[in-house]
Design a protein around this motif. Structure first.
Motif, PDB file in Angstrom:
ATOM      1  N   TYR A 163      21.031  24.974 -29.609  1.00 52.29           N
ATOM      2  CA  TYR A 163      20.613  26.238 -28.990  1.00 52.29           C
ATOM      3  C   TYR A 163      20.092  25.979 -27.577  1.00 52.29           C
ATOM      4  CZ  TYR A 163      20.867  28.642 -33.509  1.00 52.29           C
ATOM      5  OH  TYR A 163      21.309  29.206 -34.676  1.00 52.29           O
ATOM      6  N   ASN A 164      20.379  26.903 -26.678  1.00 50.66           N
ATOM      7  CA  ASN A 164      19.835  26.816 -25.321  1.00 50.66           C
ATOM      8  C   ASN A 164      18.315  26.936 -25.367  1.00 50.66           C
ATOM      9  OD1 ASN A 164      22.354  26.576 -24.146  1.00 50.66           O
ATOM     10  ND2 ASN A 164      22.577  28.767 -23.800  1.00 50.66           N
ATOM     11  N   GLY A 165      17.649  26.242 -24.451  1.00 48.08           N
ATOM     12  CA  GLY A 165      16.193  26.237 -24.438  1.00 48.08           C
ATOM     13  C   GLY A 165      15.614  26.896 -23.196  1.00 48.08           C
ATOM     14  N   VAL A 166      14.419  27.439 -23.342  1.00 44.94           N
ATOM     15  CA  VAL A 166      13.706  28.094 -22.250  1.00 44.94           C
ATOM     16  C   VAL A 166      12.355  27.410 -22.069  1.00 44.94           C
ATOM     17  CG1 VAL A 166      12.558  30.254 -21.568  1.00 44.94           C
ATOM     18  CG2 VAL A 166      14.834  30.314 -22.574  1.00 44.94           C
ATOM     19  N   ASP A 167      11.928  27.285 -20.822  1.00 44.58           N
ATOM     20  CA  ASP A 167      10.636  26.681 -20.509  1.00 44.58           C
ATOM     21  C   ASP A 167       9.525  27.709 -20.754  1.00 44.58           C
ATOM     22  OD1 ASP A 167       8.445  25.381 -19.535  1.00 44.58           O
ATOM     23  OD2 ASP A 167       9.227  25.087 -17.508  1.00 44.58           O
ATOM     24  N   PRO A 168       8.671  27.500 -21.777  1.00 50.69           N
ATOM     25  CA  PRO A 168       7.623  28.490 -22.063  1.00 50.69           C
ATOM     26  C   PRO A 168       6.569  28.583 -20.962  1.00 50.69           C
ATOM     27  CG  PRO A 168       7.369  26.552 -23.469  1.00 50.69           C
ATOM     28  CD  PRO A 168       8.662  26.396 -22.739  1.00 50.69           C
ATOM     29  N   ASN A 169       6.444  27.529 -20.148  1.00 52.55           N
ATOM     30  CA  ASN A 169       5.427  27.531 -19.088  1.00 52.55           C
ATOM     31  C   ASN A 169       5.673  28.628 -18.046  1.00 52.55           C
ATOM     32  OD1 ASN A 169       4.046  25.320 -20.166  1.00 52.55           O
ATOM     33  ND2 ASN A 169       5.461  23.884 -19.197  1.00 52.55           N
ATOM     34  N   LEU A 170       6.931  29.084 -17.930  1.00 51.76           N
ATOM     35  CA  LEU A 170       7.246  30.144 -16.976  1.00 51.76           C
ATOM     36  C   LEU A 170       6.569  31.463 -17.338  1.00 51.76           C
ATOM     37  CD1 LEU A 170      11.090  29.575 -16.540  1.00 51.76           C
ATOM     38  CD2 LEU A 170       9.302  29.008 -14.892  1.00 51.76           C
ATOM     39  N   PHE A 171       6.165  31.587 -18.617  1.00 49.18           N
ATOM     40  CA  PHE A 171       5.664  32.873 -19.094  1.00 49.18           C
ATOM     41  C   PHE A 171       4.220  32.796 -19.587  1.00 49.18           C
ATOM     42  CE2 PHE A 171      10.221  32.537 -19.672  1.00 49.18           C
ATOM     43  CZ  PHE A 171      10.663  33.622 -18.937  1.00 49.18           C
ATOM     44  N   CYS A 172       3.511  31.743 -19.144  1.00 43.10           N
ATOM     45  CA  CYS A 172       2.125  31.564 -19.578  1.00 43.10           C
ATOM     46  C   CYS A 172       1.121  32.273 -18.678  1.00 43.10           C
ATOM     47  CB  CYS A 172       1.774  30.069 -19.634  1.00 43.10           C
ATOM     48  SG  CYS A 172       2.590  29.226 -20.995  1.00 43.10           S
ATOM     49  N   GLU A 173       1.564  32.686 -17.502  1.00 40.45           N
ATOM     50  CA  GLU A 173       0.641  33.327 -16.568  1.00 40.45           C
ATOM     51  C   GLU A 173       0.337  34.764 -16.993  1.00 40.45           C
ATOM     52  OE1 GLU A 173       2.286  32.998 -12.649  1.00 40.45           O
ATOM     53  OE2 GLU A 173       3.143  31.040 -13.100  1.00 40.45           O
ATOM     54  N   ALA A 174      -0.691  35.333 -16.354  1.00 37.79           N
ATOM     55  CA  ALA A 174      -1.034  36.730 -16.620  1.00 37.79           C
ATOM     56  C   ALA A 174       0.124  37.617 -16.166  1.00 37.79           C
ATOM     57  CB  ALA A 174      -2.309  37.100 -15.871  1.00 37.79           C
ATOM     58  N   PRO A 175       0.263  38.801 -16.780  1.00 35.80           N
ATOM     59  CA  PRO A 175       1.358  39.697 -16.384  1.00 35.80           C
ATOM     60  C   PRO A 175       1.379  39.964 -14.876  1.00 35.80           C
ATOM     61  CG  PRO A 175       0.290  40.514 -18.347  1.00 35.80           C
ATOM     62  CD  PRO A 175      -0.524  39.348 -17.877  1.00 35.80           C
ATOM     63  N   ALA A 176       2.566  39.928 -14.319  1.00 33.73           N
ATOM     64  CA  ALA A 176       2.720  40.191 -12.883  1.00 33.73           C
ATOM     65  C   ALA A 176       2.587  41.699 -12.636  1.00 33.73           C
ATOM     66  CB  ALA A 176       4.075  39.683 -12.413  1.00 33.73           C
ATOM     67  N   SER A 177       2.584  42.086 -11.384  1.00 31.51           N
ATOM     68  CA  SER A 177       2.505  43.501 -11.042  1.00 31.51           C
ATOM     69  C   SER A 177       3.348  43.762  -9.799  1.00 31.51           C
ATOM     70  CB  SER A 177       1.058  43.923 -10.796  1.00 31.51           C
ATOM     71  OG  SER A 177       0.518  43.186  -9.711  1.00 31.51           O
ATOM     72  N   GLY A 178       3.592  45.034  -9.529  1.00 27.98           N
ATOM     73  CA  GLY A 178       4.292  45.410  -8.304  1.00 27.98           C
ATOM     74  C   GLY A 178       5.645  46.035  -8.514  1.00 27.98           C
ATOM     75  N   LEU A 179       6.227  45.891  -9.718  1.00 25.85           N
ATOM     76  CA  LEU A 179       7.578  46.411  -9.943  1.00 25.85           C
ATOM     77  C   LEU A 179       7.596  47.950  -9.902  1.00 25.85           C
ATOM     78  CD1 LEU A 179      10.560  45.830 -10.588  1.00 25.85           C
ATOM     79  CD2 LEU A 179       9.968  45.927 -13.019  1.00 25.85           C
TER      80      LEU A 179
END
Length: 368
Positions: A163-179
């Motif tokens: 299975y393809n893998g994803v780096d969980p560290n990319l999603f450890c930060e607080a939710p972004a804003s601005g969208l």
């Protein structure tokens, strides 16, 4: 130090290309030396450079480019390559030919149904070459593994599931804003994000129909699509939107480098595909803590458990999309699937798990 030669067909961004880059990034911290050959400049080349590897460029136009093979053979000898790892059909064919000529072990990775498209020229011959030359053949989903077994002469003993893998560290930060501010949306808007280049397999025409229906039912729901826009297909989608009695709330963002930030701002993730080998963006949404709606298009059925880690719906069904969006507005259901999905993704689809599996193949065939 053992040297691995990495090959991939494409130069622009996409799911397979992201996996290719992530694997290289992880391999940079191992005992292997990595040599990367690309067909030209582009997003992939830029990403390869960003992780400290200088890509080599060799043009490979045509179905069986002998000049390309000759140049690769010289590189294999000059750089003392120990193993070849190729991704996608074209590079798998060339990698297998190279392995036969140079007597080197070779791994061929298939990433989706597009790799086994019935309309592909010389498909039977290409599969035969891969079957002879590859030491191991990797499929990124069980569905793809079954398709390859049914539609090709590839030896079953060589086929592996990773299975393809994803780096969980990319999603450890607080939710972004601005969208929402960027799109001019009110704070109370529900943002449904889809990620993937605009191509037939992604089923965006069904997303458009769902958005048209949703505009009448709940105008507070906005669909956001991130991915390269192939001109001819995008024009068809624009025509479809122009015919609607009431304009749907769809925002086409094109290619974006800040996908992780966009995902962390989504209220819902939607995968509307009609065919999917393995959806890396679905796993990213799981790790980002976004509730997921995905079609039963192949790969998602292996990634999600319906009602537990996401909602699985039929393909080509705009009404099912609308219904699922409405269901996920229930915080109790949404919070339940978010927590279970994140834990499931960390256990099954982490970058570390993928690296460990490929590392095992490399060691096995280099030792042999």
């Amino acid at each position: 130090m053992k040297t691995i030669l990495h090959l991939i067909d494409t130069t622009g961004p996409g799911g397979a290309e992201t996996v290719f880059i992530n694997l290289l990034k992880e391999l940079q911290h191992t005992e292997f030396r990595n040599v990367v050959v690309l067909r030209g400049e582009g997003w992939v080349a830029d990403q390869v450079r960003s992780i400290g590897i200088t890509p080599r460029f060799i043009d490979s136009k045509g179905s069986f480019n002998l000049g390309y093979i000759k140049a690769l053979r010289q590189l294999v000898n000059h750089d003392d390559v120990d193993l070849i790892h190729a991704h996608l059909l074209g590079s798998n064919v060339y990698g297998a030919l190279l392995a036969l000529i140079c007597r080197k072990p070779m791994i061929a990775t298939f990433h989706g149904a597009v790799d086994v498209a019935a309309g592909e020229r010389f498909l039977r011959a290409k599969f035969s070459i891969i079957g002879w030359g590859a030491s191991a053949i990797v499929c990124v989903s069980k569905r793809l593994q079954e398709e390859l077994a049914a539609r090709s002469s590839l030896p079953a003993r060589k086929i592996n599931l990773i299975y393809n893998g994803v780096d969980p560290n990319l999603f450890c930060e607080a939710p972004a804003s601005g969208l929402k501010e960027e799109l001019g949306l009110p704070p109370a808007a529900t943002v449904v994000v889809s990620i993937g280049n605009i191509r037939p397999a992604k089923g965006y025409e069904h997303l458009v129909n769902a958005a048209i229906k949703m505009a009448r039912l709940d105008p507070g729901v906005h669909f956001v699509v991130v991915g390269h826009q192939r001109a001819s297909l995008f024009k068809q989608l624009e025509t479809q939107i122009a015919r609607a009695e009431e304009p749907p709330n769809i925002h086409w963002l094109g290619f974006r480098a800040d996908v992780a930030d966009i995902l962390r701002q989504a209220d819902i993730f939607l995968l509307p595909s009609v065919s999917e080998g393995f959806s890396i963006s679905t796993v990213e949404a799981m790790m980002a803590g976004v509730p997921i709606i995905a079609t039963r298009s192949g790969g998602p059925e292996e990634i999600l458990s319906d009602g537990e880690t996401g909602l699985l719906i039929p393909t080509k069904d705009p009404d099912a999309i609308v219904s699922a969006v409405e269901r996920l507005k229930d915080p109790a259901l949404s919070n339940k699937v978010i927590e279970k999905a994140r834990q499931n993704a960390l256990e099954r689809f982490s970058l570390g798990s993928m690296l460990q599996a490929y590392h095992g193949l490399y060691e096995r065939f280099i030792r042999r």
